[in-house]
Design an enzyme around this catalytic site. Structure first.
Site, mmCIF file in Angstrom:
data_model
loop_
_atom_site.group_PDB
_atom_site.id
_atom_site.type_symbol
_atom_site.label_atom_id
_atom_site.label_comp_id
_atom_site.label_asym_id
_atom_site.label_seq_id
_atom_site.Cartn_x
_atom_site.Cartn_y
_atom_site.Cartn_z
ATOM 1 C CB ALA A 1 -0.963 0.052 1.209
ATOM 2 C CD GLU A 2 1.558 2.391 -4.270
ATOM 3 O OE1 GLU A 2 0.741 3.048 -4.621
ATOM 4 O OE2 GLU A 2 1.225 1.280 -3.839
ATOM 5 C CG ASP A 3 -1.935 3.767 -2.252
ATOM 6 O OD1 ASP A 3 -2.171 3.372 -0.971
ATOM 7 O OD2 ASP A 3 -2.245 3.149 -3.099
ATOM 8 C CG ASN A 4 -2.334 4.278 4.133
ATOM 9 O OD1 ASN A 4 -1.646 3.912 5.054
ATOM 10 N ND2 ASN A 4 -3.551 4.677 4.283
ATOM 11 C CB ALA B 1 -0.835 9.507 2.525
#
Length: 479
Positions: A289-292, A295
């Site tokens: 979950a690189e996006d999370n 962020a």
């Protein structure tokens, strides 16, 4: 002192009070998400949309592609038609023989005035053996970790002409004014946000809004989930803004900020002592979950904040069977379990059915109200709130012709929530795009070797080590 009978009576009473407080808190959160979501009913045109090109920040739009995703042509075309005077498009494709290339080339020919380029993002068959790690001098050094999306984006990320980058998944379609409003939210946050926190906005994201073009049961359930309960909680959590909560369908941020991150989630005023290869987008290749994680890293390492613009990321749900839906939910619960364990453990107690059972017991214990009466009141009000969230995001009420079909999918989602959670909480392996991964601490992943859970556990107890958590590959296309 209390005698035994008084103690027995006190325990149910205290449990009922705690349960009622919890029930009330969840209702407050749900109503907050509902009322905050109503701002999505009005999407004003940003003044940046009609400003001269040299008066607005440039933006590089990065779209990672793999195969012919549902609604691909329309999804990609929506970024060619943005009402913004200064942007470029970079399409990242891992394999030069990918079928998505034909779609991209057709759109580039259709919109010759839009600056667009195709970037082959990864090494491909025929390359020398490589490690899933950046090593100078090794062929295919763009493969920076286990996450195929990050590997696919690395070259485009480096090649981007502008500091502001907008990463959009291939199954997402956006409105023409989305980019202008998002940049506006990044550089000119609303007064309410300024009053709440003086901290700089470093990331703008969008609530997913699912739409279905194939009438599969799993697709309908996913649509009902994303457009009601998920959206309601997502908006509420980001309205309170006590912690980072971001999904990766559509994220806009500054590359200069991400280049300072090392994915430790620990504050660091300086990056002078951190090697370049351990910072920036490449540092997130070891997470699924690189996006999370990006962020969260922005939030904790740089002490900056996020903002939701009044746009949605329209998520095309393809041919999803019931089994597909179940295993998708299992995957992301297992991912969250290794990132936010406490929230994942509490998740069943935030769901509609579990809350209704808690509330009916609590009201009966404290006030003598029949449990059936609480259930009779709870469900209609909950459904009304969820349908109001749907209307806010979609821009129109749920069509009457689809009402019962939608409510059936909604009810099935609620009934499946706890069994799916039980399946997910007991395992660590996930399947993503046909590949099996094993979740590790802090959300990192490794390729699963196919051994059983017990063998894996015994291996870990014996202290078996995996260098850098990566394995050697002879064929980079297996990512």
């Amino acid at each position: 002192m209390l005698d035994d009978n008084e103690t027995i009576l006190t325990v149910p009473f205290m449990l009922a009070v705690v349960g009622l407080v919890w029930y009330s808190v969840l209702w407050v959160i749900g109503l907050l998400g509902c009322f905050a979501g109503r701002r999505y009913r009005l999407r004003p045109r940003s003044p940046l949309a009609s400003a001269p090109a040299n008066k607005v920040p440039g933006v590089s739009i990065l779209r990672p592609l793999k195969g012919l995703d549902t609604n691909l042509y329309e999804n990609l075309e929506s970024t060619f038609t943005q009402e913004y005077p200064n942007y470029e498009l970079l399409f990242s494709i891992a394999d030069e023989n990918d079928q998505a290339l034909a779609v991209v080339r057709e759109l580039i020919a259709k919109y010759p005035r839009v600056k667009a380029e195709i970037v082959i993002g990864e090494a491909h068959p025929g390359s020398a053996p490589i490690f899933r790690l950046i090593v100078p001098g090794i062929v295919g050094e763009e493969v920076v970790g286990v996450n195929p999306k990050v590997n696919n984006l690395v070259r485009s990320y480096r090649k981007a002409a502008h500091d502001i980058v907008w990463v959009l998944d291939s199954n997402v379609m956006v409105y023409p004014g989305t980019l202008a409003r998002s940049v506006d939210a990044l550089i000119n946050p609303p007064p309410s946000r300024i009053k709440k926190s003086q901290k700089r906005i470093a990331l703008v994201h969008h609530v997913p809004l699912a739409f279905v073009n194939e009438p599969q049961l799993g697709s309908r359930i996913e649509e009902a989930f994303l457009n009601t309960n998920h959206a309601k909680m997502y908006i509420a959590i980001n309205t309170v803004a006590l912690e980072s909560c971001v999904v990766g369908k559509s994220n806009l941020y500054r590359r200069s900020d991400v280049d300072r991150l090392d994915a430790t989630l620990k504050p660091h005023p300086s990056t002078a002592d951190t090697p370049d290869k351990d910072r920036g987008l490449a540092a997130f290749g070891r997470f699924l979950a690189e996006d999370n994680m990006i962020a969260s890293a922005l939030w904790h390492e740089l002490d900056v904040r996020h903002e939701l613009s009044c746009d949605v990321a329209r998520n095309a749900i393809g041919n999803m069977t019931l089994s597909d839906y179940i295993w998708r939910r299992v995957r992301w619960i297992r991912v969250r379990k290794h990132m936010v364990l406490a929230a994942t453990i509490l998740e069943p107690f935030t769901e509609c059915i579990m809350l209704s059972l808690i509330a009916s017991w609590c009201f009966h214990q404290l006030l003598g109200i029949p449990q059936w009466l609480t259930l009779l009141i709870h469900y209609p009000i909950w459904i009304i709130v969820d349908l109001d969230v749907y209307e806010s995001l979609a821009g129109h009420p749920l069509p009457a012709s689809r009402l019962w079909q939608f409510l059936g999918a909604w009810a099935l989602r609620e009934l499946l929530a706890f069994p799916i959670w039980c399946m997910a909480i007991l395992g660590d392996e996930v399947v993503w795009r046909g590949k099996k991964y094993r979740m590790m601490r802090n959300g990192e992943v490794e390729h699963a070797t196919g051994e059983g859970y017990l063998s894996s556990l015994l291996g870990r107890l014996r202290g078996r080590k995996r260098k850098d958590h990566y394995e050697r590959l002879n064929n980079p296309a297996e990512i």
